[in-house]
Design an enzyme around this catalytic site. Sequence first.
Site, mmCIF file in Angstrom:
data_model
loop_
_atom_site.group_PDB
_atom_site.id
_atom_site.type_symbol
_atom_site.label_atom_id
_atom_site.label_comp_id
_atom_site.label_asym_id
_atom_site.label_seq_id
_atom_site.Cartn_x
_atom_site.Cartn_y
_atom_site.Cartn_z
ATOM 1 N N SER A 248 0.757 -1.316 -0.025
ATOM 2 C CA SER A 248 0.048 0.080 0.006
ATOM 3 C C SER A 248 0.832 1.221 0.044
ATOM 4 O O SER A 248 1.923 1.190 0.565
ATOM 5 C CB SER A 248 -0.895 0.068 1.246
ATOM 6 N N LYS A 249 0.458 2.159 -0.406
ATOM 7 C CA LYS A 249 1.084 3.586 -0.493
ATOM 8 C C LYS A 249 1.522 3.949 0.753
ATOM 9 O O LYS A 249 2.340 4.426 1.176
ATOM 10 C CB LYS A 249 0.030 4.693 -1.301
ATOM 11 N N ARG A 250 0.301 3.962 1.909
ATOM 12 C CA ARG A 250 0.356 4.327 3.051
ATOM 13 C C ARG A 250 1.759 3.628 3.727
ATOM 14 O O ARG A 250 2.571 4.319 4.286
ATOM 15 C CB ARG A 250 -0.812 4.013 3.805
ATOM 16 N N LYS A 251 1.980 2.267 3.626
ATOM 17 C CA LYS A 251 3.062 1.611 4.332
ATOM 18 C C LYS A 251 4.464 1.733 3.372
ATOM 19 O O LYS A 251 5.439 1.666 3.875
ATOM 20 C CB LYS A 251 2.587 0.226 4.811
ATOM 21 N N GLY A 253 4.948 3.345 0.611
ATOM 22 C CA GLY A 253 5.233 4.468 -0.387
ATOM 23 C C GLY A 253 5.137 4.554 -1.784
ATOM 24 O O GLY A 253 4.291 3.630 -2.087
#
Length: 481
Positions: A248-251, A253
């Site tokens: 995921s983007k959140r974890k 990047g």
Amino acid sequence: MSEKEIRVRIAPSPTGSLHLGTVRTSFYNCLFAKKHGGKFILRIEDTDVQRNKDEYTKEILDGFNWLGIKFDEGPYYQSARLDLYRKFAQKLLDEGKAYYCFVTPEELDELRKIQRAAKVPEKYDNRHRNLTKDQKDKFISEGRKAVTRFKLPDNTDIKWNDEIRGLVSVNTNDLGGDPVIMRADGIPLYNFAVVVDDGDMKMTHVIRGDDHLHNTAKQIPIFEALGFPVPIFAHAPLIFTHDREKLSKRKHGDIANIDKYQKEGYLPEAMANYLVHMSWTQPDKPEEEIFKIDAVALKFELSRISKSSAVYDLPKLNWFNNHYIKEKSLSEIYELSKRFLEKDLNLSIYPKDQILKMIDAVRTGLNKLDELPGLIKFFFNDEFDFSRDEVASSLRTENGRRVLEKILIQINLFNFQNPGDCKNKVDGIGKELALKGKDLYWPLRVALSGSNKGPDLGLIISLLGAEKVKSRIEKALKVLV
Ligand code: GLU
């Protein structure tokens, strides 16, 4: 009777950049449509006004374009279809299949707290399913706003034959209560808009990530309530990292975003091969077989997509990319790398054919095109750091001095048009000095390129030309003093 036309879609939300998982699912849809002579449709699900951004829509469209993913229809924008969702929501309300719910956020919070304390799953308790007219009027007079909720059947197993996962069954009691389908401001929620669109656009198959399994269980009763045929579902596994976290983007990047790969000089063909192969194997070929998308479409079967999660594996992507870089012509690599080369190097120093030779000398080791300037920059720039240990030990030797001085003396005898001749001349000097191997080559390599490794020495000498070879050797000799 002619067979029904196959229709599939990809439906990204512009609430973030184009995700690798979305791209992989797009390839599956695209291959499936091609195989069956069907249609592949792009729909932008842009109803989340708070989180949507035009720049994400642009990134998504650019990303598909870069990857060469083509659509037969679309993009359709959900924001342009609000009247349709409102019409269908009204139909469900009129038929008693949906209802207005006046529960406030505070009341929902309160409910959640009680459920948490009782250690039962948090869910809406459907308390406004059967309000009387008086109750509704009272809420309205209090100024409450109503969302529209869909009446899910109670305690019912929603089952479907998933093309990837086989028989799936989800009980409606596990779906969090009656889902909101329209917000108070008349904007539809995902689970409703998606059904209206998949129904209205006559999708025959819905191929998407398996994070949507519970959504599918909510959507099937909505398809039925609206009188649309229920499409066939196929839920592909999500992409995980090696430490078993959902990519995921959140974890993680940028590695989750396709534009990172575009920016770094990965080739779209490599992305296609890598992503499709993540969970899909060809029936009659080894796993790492390189394919052309049209040829693979003929053999594409949803049932060959694995159920277990896919694992993000950068070395494998690099392997594919390196393969495709090697397949390109030198001019193609030059054109594709120009944006990186121009940023770091003054290309006007050399004619193009010389630069192509430099590229040729290093291309086999390239994982991605943005590595190219670093590998050939020594041709353009002679500010070398001779103090580094491994470099210093190759240069600062008595033999080093002898080699370099001798080359300077004989430099006029080198035929710079011919890398083979340059190499022979160096070997000749080696013979005169009774030096060979690294005693002979390394001081020269370091003087000319700042490193004792690199492409063929004869080629380096020939491409640099007499003047640069001379000035670099003179500079290195000064360091030796
Ligand atoms: N907009 C949804 C998403 O981006 C689409 C999911 C679907 O394919 O139904 O996850």
